[in-house]
Design a protein around this motif. Sequence first.
Motif, PDB file in Angstrom:
ATOM      1  N   ASP A 362       5.674  -5.573   4.138  1.00 35.85           N
ATOM      2  CA  ASP A 362       4.509  -4.854   4.619  1.00 35.85           C
ATOM      3  C   ASP A 362       3.340  -5.271   4.269  1.00 35.85           C
ATOM      4  O   ASP A 362       3.550  -5.164   3.033  1.00 35.85           O
ATOM      5  CB  ASP A 362       4.888  -3.116   3.978  1.00 35.85           C
ATOM      6  N   GLY A 363       2.063  -4.972   4.281  1.00 40.14           N
ATOM      7  CA  GLY A 363       0.914  -5.565   4.263  1.00 40.14           C
ATOM      8  C   GLY A 363      -0.170  -5.254   5.044  1.00 40.14           C
ATOM      9  O   GLY A 363      -0.159  -4.351   5.392  1.00 40.14           O
ATOM     10  N   VAL A 364      -1.747  -5.996   4.940  1.00 42.50           N
ATOM     11  CA  VAL A 364      -2.528  -5.429   5.591  1.00 42.50           C
ATOM     12  C   VAL A 364      -2.611  -5.044   6.679  1.00 42.50           C
ATOM     13  O   VAL A 364      -3.358  -3.907   7.204  1.00 42.50           O
ATOM     14  CB  VAL A 364      -3.833  -6.094   4.765  1.00 42.50           C
ATOM     15  N   TYR A 365      -1.525  -5.498   7.281  1.00 44.70           N
ATOM     16  CA  TYR A 365      -1.756  -5.258   8.844  1.00 44.70           C
ATOM     17  C   TYR A 365      -0.729  -4.169   9.082  1.00 44.70           C
ATOM     18  O   TYR A 365      -0.202  -4.177   9.846  1.00 44.70           O
ATOM     19  CB  TYR A 365      -0.820  -6.414  10.214  1.00 44.70           C
ATOM     20  N   GLY A 366       0.230  -3.739   7.394  1.00 49.41           N
ATOM     21  CA  GLY A 366       0.963  -2.842   8.628  1.00 49.41           C
ATOM     22  C   GLY A 366       0.278  -1.105   7.735  1.00 49.41           C
ATOM     23  O   GLY A 366      -0.459  -0.353   7.518  1.00 49.41           O
ATOM     24  N   ALA A 367       1.385  -0.645   6.673  1.00 51.97           N
ATOM     25  CA  ALA A 367       1.086   0.713   6.367  1.00 51.97           C
ATOM     26  C   ALA A 367      -0.166   0.208   4.973  1.00 51.97           C
ATOM     27  O   ALA A 367      -1.357   1.046   4.793  1.00 51.97           O
ATOM     28  CB  ALA A 367       2.497   0.334   4.708  1.00 51.97           C
ATOM     29  N   PHE A 368      -0.505  -1.302   5.186  1.00 48.54           N
ATOM     30  CA  PHE A 368      -1.745  -1.557   3.742  1.00 48.54           C
ATOM     31  C   PHE A 368      -2.916  -1.952   4.558  1.00 48.54           C
ATOM     32  O   PHE A 368      -4.191  -2.557   3.611  1.00 48.54           O
ATOM     33  CB  PHE A 368      -1.391  -2.320   2.739  1.00 48.54           C
ATOM     34  N   ASN A 369      -2.904  -1.465   5.633  1.00 43.99           N
ATOM     35  CA  ASN A 369      -4.448  -1.090   6.477  1.00 43.99           C
ATOM     36  C   ASN A 369      -5.288  -0.879   5.693  1.00 43.99           C
ATOM     37  O   ASN A 369      -6.445  -0.530   5.653  1.00 43.99           O
ATOM     38  CB  ASN A 369      -4.103  -1.128   7.889  1.00 43.99           C
ATOM     39  N   CYS A 370      -5.126   0.024   4.295  1.00 42.35           N
ATOM     40  CA  CYS A 370      -5.922   1.138   4.036  1.00 42.35           C
ATOM     41  C   CYS A 370      -6.756  -0.216   3.037  1.00 42.35           C
ATOM     42  O   CYS A 370      -8.000   0.315   2.794  1.00 42.35           O
ATOM     43  CB  CYS A 370      -5.760   2.443   3.631  1.00 42.35           C
ATOM     44  N   ILE A 371      -6.104  -1.040   3.008  1.00 38.28           N
ATOM     45  CA  ILE A 371      -7.116  -1.782   1.811  1.00 38.28           C
ATOM     46  C   ILE A 371      -8.430  -2.787   2.343  1.00 38.28           C
ATOM     47  O   ILE A 371      -9.340  -2.037   1.893  1.00 38.28           O
ATOM     48  CB  ILE A 371      -6.365  -2.966   1.330  1.00 38.28           C
ATOM     49  N   LEU A 372      -8.053  -3.012   3.713  1.00 38.62           N
ATOM     50  CA  LEU A 372      -9.371  -3.794   4.425  1.00 38.62           C
ATOM     51  C   LEU A 372      -9.596  -2.665   5.199  1.00 38.62           C
ATOM     52  O   LEU A 372     -11.385  -2.444   5.693  1.00 38.62           O
ATOM     53  CB  LEU A 372      -8.702  -4.115   5.869  1.00 38.62           C
ATOM     54  N   PHE A 373      -9.349  -1.156   5.238  1.00 40.01           N
ATOM     55  CA  PHE A 373     -10.144  -0.706   6.271  1.00 40.01           C
ATOM     56  C   PHE A 373     -10.531   0.552   5.306  1.00 40.01           C
ATOM     57  O   PHE A 373     -12.023   1.492   5.354  1.00 40.01           O
ATOM     58  CB  PHE A 373      -9.439   0.161   7.488  1.00 40.01           C
ATOM     59  N   ASP A 374     -10.317   1.381   3.869  1.00 39.54           N
ATOM     60  CA  ASP A 374     -11.198   1.776   3.599  1.00 39.54           C
ATOM     61  C   ASP A 374     -10.721   1.423   1.620  1.00 39.54           C
ATOM     62  O   ASP A 374     -11.156   2.471   1.367  1.00 39.54           O
ATOM     63  CB  ASP A 374      -9.183   3.299   3.181  1.00 39.54           C
ATOM     64  N   HIS A 375     -10.440   0.127   1.290  1.00 39.01           N
ATOM     65  CA  HIS A 375     -10.923  -0.389   0.442  1.00 39.01           C
ATOM     66  C   HIS A 375     -10.308   0.491  -0.523  1.00 39.01           C
ATOM     67  O   HIS A 375     -10.785   0.544  -2.035  1.00 39.01           O
ATOM     68  CB  HIS A 375     -12.513   0.071  -0.043  1.00 39.01           C
ATOM     69  N   GLN A 376      -9.183   0.691  -0.252  1.00 37.88           N
ATOM     70  CA  GLN A 376      -8.069   1.555  -1.425  1.00 37.88           C
ATOM     71  C   GLN A 376      -7.645   0.261  -2.365  1.00 37.88           C
ATOM     72  O   GLN A 376      -6.821  -0.689  -2.105  1.00 37.88           O
ATOM     73  CB  GLN A 376      -7.099   1.747  -0.958  1.00 37.88           C
ATOM     74  N   VAL A 377      -7.799   0.750  -3.587  1.00 35.48           N
ATOM     75  CA  VAL A 377      -6.980  -0.317  -4.366  1.00 35.48           C
ATOM     76  C   VAL A 377      -5.313   0.292  -4.979  1.00 35.48           C
ATOM     77  O   VAL A 377      -5.592   1.050  -4.752  1.00 35.48           O
ATOM     78  CB  VAL A 377      -7.810  -0.307  -5.818  1.00 35.48           C
ATOM     79  N   ILE A 378      -4.549  -0.880  -4.451  1.00 36.30           N
ATOM     80  CA  ILE A 378      -3.731  -0.340  -4.700  1.00 36.30           C
ATOM     81  C   ILE A 378      -2.444  -1.238  -5.825  1.00 36.30           C
ATOM     82  O   ILE A 378      -2.870  -2.281  -6.764  1.00 36.30           O
ATOM     83  CB  ILE A 378      -2.806  -1.277  -3.231  1.00 36.30           C
ATOM     84  N   HIS A 379      -1.550   0.057  -6.442  1.00 29.97           N
ATOM     85  CA  HIS A 379      -1.063  -0.223  -7.922  1.00 29.97           C
ATOM     86  C   HIS A 379       0.604  -0.077  -7.663  1.00 29.97           C
ATOM     87  O   HIS A 379       1.096   0.809  -7.392  1.00 29.97           O
ATOM     88  CB  HIS A 379      -1.542   0.808  -9.087  1.00 29.97           C
ATOM     89  N   PRO A 380       0.900  -0.897  -7.730  1.00 29.99           N
ATOM     90  CA  PRO A 380       2.202  -1.274  -7.222  1.00 29.99           C
ATOM     91  C   PRO A 380       3.197  -0.388  -8.876  1.00 29.99           C
ATOM     92  O   PRO A 380       2.898  -1.078  -9.638  1.00 29.99           O
ATOM     93  CB  PRO A 380       2.682  -2.331  -6.893  1.00 29.99           C
ATOM     94  N   TYR A 381       4.618  -0.572  -8.628  1.00 24.64           N
ATOM     95  CA  TYR A 381       4.746  -0.469  -9.362  1.00 24.64           C
ATOM     96  C   TYR A 381       6.782  -0.585  -9.077  1.00 24.64           C
ATOM     97  O   TYR A 381       6.937  -0.118  -8.229  1.00 24.64           O
ATOM     98  CB  TYR A 381       4.643   1.227 -10.646  1.00 24.64           C
ATOM     99  N   VAL A 382       7.954  -0.527 -10.209  1.00 27.16           N
ATOM    100  CA  VAL A 382       8.933  -0.768 -10.192  1.00 27.16           C
ATOM    101  C   VAL A 382       9.629  -0.342  -9.325  1.00 27.16           C
ATOM    102  O   VAL A 382       9.703   1.000 -10.346  1.00 27.16           O
ATOM    103  CB  VAL A 382       9.452  -1.783 -10.825  1.00 27.16           C
ATOM    104  N   LEU A 383      10.577   0.143  -8.394  1.00 28.79           N
ATOM    105  CA  LEU A 383      11.364   0.990  -8.182  1.00 28.79           C
ATOM    106  C   LEU A 383      13.042   0.792  -8.035  1.00 28.79           C
ATOM    107  O   LEU A 383      13.765   1.611  -9.075  1.00 28.79           O
ATOM    108  CB  LEU A 383      11.487   1.254  -6.603  1.00 28.79           C
ATOM    109  N   SER A 384      13.363  -0.461  -8.169  1.00 26.38           N
ATOM    110  CA  SER A 384      14.266  -0.566  -8.756  1.00 26.38           C
ATOM    111  C   SER A 384      14.418  -2.478  -8.969  1.00 26.38           C
ATOM    112  O   SER A 384      13.170  -2.979  -8.268  1.00 26.38           O
ATOM    113  CB  SER A 384      15.770  -0.580  -7.084  1.00 26.38           C
ATOM    114  N   MET A 385      15.283  -2.861  -9.602  1.00 31.34           N
ATOM    115  CA  MET A 385      15.269  -3.794 -10.417  1.00 31.34           C
ATOM    116  C   MET A 385      16.817  -4.945 -10.930  1.00 31.34           C
ATOM    117  O   MET A 385      17.411  -3.643 -11.429  1.00 31.34           O
ATOM    118  CB  MET A 385      14.409  -4.203 -11.844  1.00 31.34           C
TER     119      MET A 385
END
Length: 479
Positions: A362-385
Amino acid sequence: MSPVETLPAINPIDFSLSTQATRLQETWPTTFNDFYTRNNQTDVHASTGDIIFPSLPPLHQGHPDVHLRNGIMSSMRSAEDHEPDSEKAFFVADLSQVFHQHMRWRANLPEIQPFYAVKCNPDPYVIRLLAALGAGFDCASLNEIGKVLDVGGIDASRIIFANPCKAVSFIRNAANKGVNLMTFDNADELYKVKRANPKAKLSLCAFGIKFGAPLNVVPSLLAKAKELELEVVGVSFHVGSGCYDPSVYTDAVHRSRKVFDMGKQAGYDFTLLDVGGGFEDALFEQAAMYLNKAINLYFPDRQNLKLIAEPGRFYVSKAFKLAAHIIARRAPLPDPSKPAEEAAAKVEEDADQPKVMYYINDGVYGAFNCILFDHQVIHPYVLSMNNSFHISASEPKGVASVWGPTCDSIDCVSPKTVLPERLQVGDWLGFDNMGAYTVCAASQFNGFDVSNVIYTSGGMGSAEVKDVLEDFAAQGHGL
Ligand SMILES: *Cc1c(COP(=O)(O)O)cnc(C)c1O
């Protein structure tokens, strides 16, 4: 796009698939299998959820993190069955979080009725829950108005058409649906309203950046409205989305007072003050304090004053989490303009630079469009490894970047973040605070389609949320 190099099949940072890791893995308590078996026994988490609204996916209960894990489990199982698209990213929505925010709103701003800004997240459960809780709705388009009214049980008077620049057909269609309260900030809009809905109740949208009349043109605008015999009922402002300086509300309310006085001069008696949106979760109490103070100062007599607001992100930001699957990874190549040895040496010494690029589905053309349009800063964490939900705190970590699936170099989810070095393809990343200005339209539930949103009424407050929604459904709404 910068040149990249595929990591070797056995990545040096994965050498630890050796003895130590295997031993560790044996003692890890929460392997997928453990988790699956345990949840099948305790049923509540693995339950199929309740169908409250037949047109929507079921509503589960329990903590959202449990549903992130369940979602990953079921996605892994369907991948084993070779179902297409089985490992797509998915959201978990915790409706108790929305409920909690509403309680927080009522406690801090009891005089101000929230009109939820639908454009922030038009999720069907969120709209139903807020409708059931008595909120109003700020709609920016005819489509949003339709979405809200189609739910049923929401009177058109609970909608404000808060877009100061509307197409004439929108104004007319909204009027046909009974939506008469709308904002304006220019004279053209007044002529359009006069033609398409002369009975409209207008709120003057003042002093914004993209929209909003500057104070010095307000008197002439109001004179024009009077001349056209239009009903102007009050003032709307919007300090801008993601407001990090709560003291701006003081100034905005002060200026609103001036517009009220200009209204008096023009022969109007305003009865509506709309303080807009932009409420940040972490600063909410502070913003509320500034607002309450300013309202008390500039509007001490509120007998005939209706106060409303248009919060968006405040309600939904924290309520949605996203799980995304790592589909690829690569090592960034050193800058091609530099001699190879020099660049390699540079990378060695520059521990700060990302050493691995992870690609997720998923990326800025999907769920992460908040990065482009809302200038949000995203912090990922590990759910499963490595098939485990347990990530040891002592895992060696490194600097990495996270990218969306498209070939576009703008599709960067996180340019620099710290993640375990053993992370690899097939592992899952989690992202919190994904409710505002992301894409998360739930697919209609038809028994086959997997929704890309898993809904839960939450761990705490679950029963209240369920009661509220069930009551709403029992009245025939939202079905
Ligand atoms: C987008 C918008 C809102 C909501 O803003 P948030 O920052 O999500 O609270 C409110 N009012 C208007 C006019 C908007 O355009």
